[in-house]
Design an enzyme around this catalytic site. Structure first.
Site: not given
Ligand code: NAD
Ligand code: UGA
Length: 459
Positions: A12, A14, A81, A268, A271
């Protein structure tokens, strides 16, 4: 030396997999492989990411599509992923889609030739680590030893590299038997290369999985609490910035994450809250489910409320009016548009027949259109699309516009960085400015001539 380095593979590439492994490679000197990232224009934008990748790529950081080799060579396999909300079927709209996670577990089982530690980085419902373990156990003709750890990621987009380098905590969940604890220690030692041991917290797997959902739900809940208060402020004459500052000065409340806005977005929060709601519901904890669902209800309300205020101030009609939307990303310093509140605003304005011109320094037209397509029928989308233009500059978007609507808090939109006098000059009068992010000085812009409307204060 190269030979006794721990080898990490990451499935993954991403927003989590890419930056996480880049920092691991930089700090822990591990080798890892992921698909995708070998060009000069990285697939995602994160401040500082390009520099880290360029420093390590081809040395300790490798991007590959050869998943078999990556798994075979790795001691530790990170799974990062996506885990989106299910769109159809049972639990549609609330339950997590675990297709990608299961597929990784099966791929790992298929290719492994030696013992492995599997690290669940993705955000998942409680119990997923044990599902992965079950799949591995059922497909283990060579009798390999697998340990599945939960190690949720807490980075936020826009500050990913800094968050990874200086995390508040690293959470590791494991089985509490000897094998589980030993695996947790191994992962801990990887992070210990740059994270203080006191910040590495070892817990049981369920606690770890639930903590991740809980942390996001609590963060989102803070924003919804503030946004609920912002509605109250707008009709009472209170000012939400003063209210949040006053509350935040209480150390038990704390001053962070109390910024009123047009609504939170991002891939996130929504979801993960849905996932928490679904778990609670499945366990017949209906009051608990209702409690967390309300965080989403307020967020949806806030987005619509903002648009209603725009239309009502603009003499109850935006038909054929040009509206400049500044910012489309869900927050500043990212090009990510997933679940951005701006999409709801743009859609609703377009459906009210406004001509919407969107400018964002990092969002490309195709990702904007992709996001606008979500949740509406193809026919509705066609109608919406006709009313929307992707602008190349602020002035292009604002020229002849009746209103400016700030949806993302990019620094360049602050009144200290942008020439609002010039913007005012090119607009139709009266010129409205709706600040959905509380980034402009309302009295300064009123003096220029703008009719300024800010979330959380009366006009
Ligand atoms: P993303 O969609 O950007 O990336 C996921 C990647 O995994 C994609 O590029 C996809 O093609 C790949 N993938 C899917 N199936 C696969 C497989 N079988 N083998 C190899 N690659 C595969 O998603 P993301 O934003 O990186 O989020 C990933 C996870 O992390 C989610 O569960 C999300 O909730 C969590 N998370 C995200 C954030 C964030 O800021 N985006 C922060 C903390 C946690
Ligand atoms: C959030 C969490 O902050 C991370 O700790 C976590 O890992 C991540 O989700 C995840 O699991 O994906 P992110 O969504 O990247 O991170 O960004 P945030 O800074 O949390 O902002 C989320 C949303 O809330 C944005 O739209 C932001 O503008 C809004 N927000 C944030 C507000 O409207 N007010 C605030 O005071 C803070």
């Amino acid at each position: 030396s190269q030979s006794n380095m721990v080898k990490v593979a990451c499935l993954g590439a991403g927003y989590v997999g890419g930056p996480t492994c880049a920092v691991l490679a930089l700090k822990a000197q591990v080798q890892e492989r992921i698909a995708g990232w070998n060009s000069n224009e990285l697939p995602i934008y994160e401040p500082g990411l390009h520099e880290v990748v360029m420093q390590c790529r081809g040395k300790t950081l490798f991007f590959t599509t050869d998943i078999k080799k990556a798994i075979q060579e790795a001691d530790i396999v990170f799974v990062s992923v996506q885990t989106p909300t299910k769109k159809t079927g049972i639990g549609a709209g609330v339950a997590s889609d675990l297709t990608y996670i299961e597929s990784c577990a099966r791929t790992i089982a298929e290719h492994s030739e030696s013992d492995k530690i599997i690290v669940e980085k993705s955000t998942v419902p409680c119990g997923t680590a044990s599902v992965i373990q079950t799949i591995l156990k059922a497909n283990n003709p060579k009798g390999l030893k697998y340990q599945v750890l939960s190690n949720p990621e807490f980075l936020a987009e826009g500050t990913a590299i800094d968050d990874l380098m200086n995390p508040d905590r690293v959470l590791i969940g494991s089985n509490t038997d000897a094998g589980g604890l030993e695996a947790a220690q191994k992962l801990k030692s990887l992070y210990a290369a740059w994270v203080e041991p006191s910040k590495i917290f070892l817990v049981n797997t369920w606690s770890s999985e639930l903590s991740k959902l809980a942390a996001n739900a609590m963060l989102a809940q803070r924003v919804s609490s503030v946004n609920a208060l912002s509605a109250l402020c707008e009709v009472t004459g209170a000012n939400v910035s003063e209210v949040t500052r006053a509350c935040g000065m209480d150390q038990r409340i704390g001053k962070h994450f109390l910024q009123a806005s047009l609504g939170f977005g991002g891939s996130c929060f929504q979801k993960d809250i849905q996932s928490l709601v679904y778990i609670s519901q499945s366990l017949h904890l209906n009051e608990v489910a209702d409690y967390w669902r309300q965080v989403m209800t307020i967020n949806d309300y806030q987005k619509v409320r903002f648009v209603k205020r725009i239309i009502s101030r603009m003499f109850d009609t935006v038909t054929h009016k040009k509206i400049a939307v500044l910012g489309f990303a869900f927050k500043k310093n990212t090009g990510d548009t997933r679940e951005t509140a701006a999409a709801t605003v743009v859609r609703l304005l377009a459906q009210d027949n406004a001509n919407v011109f969107v400018y964002d320094p990092k969002v490309k037209e195709d990702s904007m259109l992709f996001e606008l397509r979500q949740g509406v029928s193809e026919q509705e989308f066609q109608q919406i699309q006709k009313k929307i233009t992707h602008s190349k500059s602020v002035l292009e978007a604002c020229s002849g516009a009746d209103a400016v609507v700030i949806c993302t808090e990019w620094d360049e939109f602050k009144d200290t960085n942008m020439n609002y006098e010039e913007v005012y000059k090119v607009m139709r009068k009266p010129a409205f400015l709706f600040d959905g992010r509380l980034i402009v000085n309302a009295s300064k812009l009123s003096k220029i001539g703008f009719q300024v409307e800010v979330i959380g204060s009366a006009s």
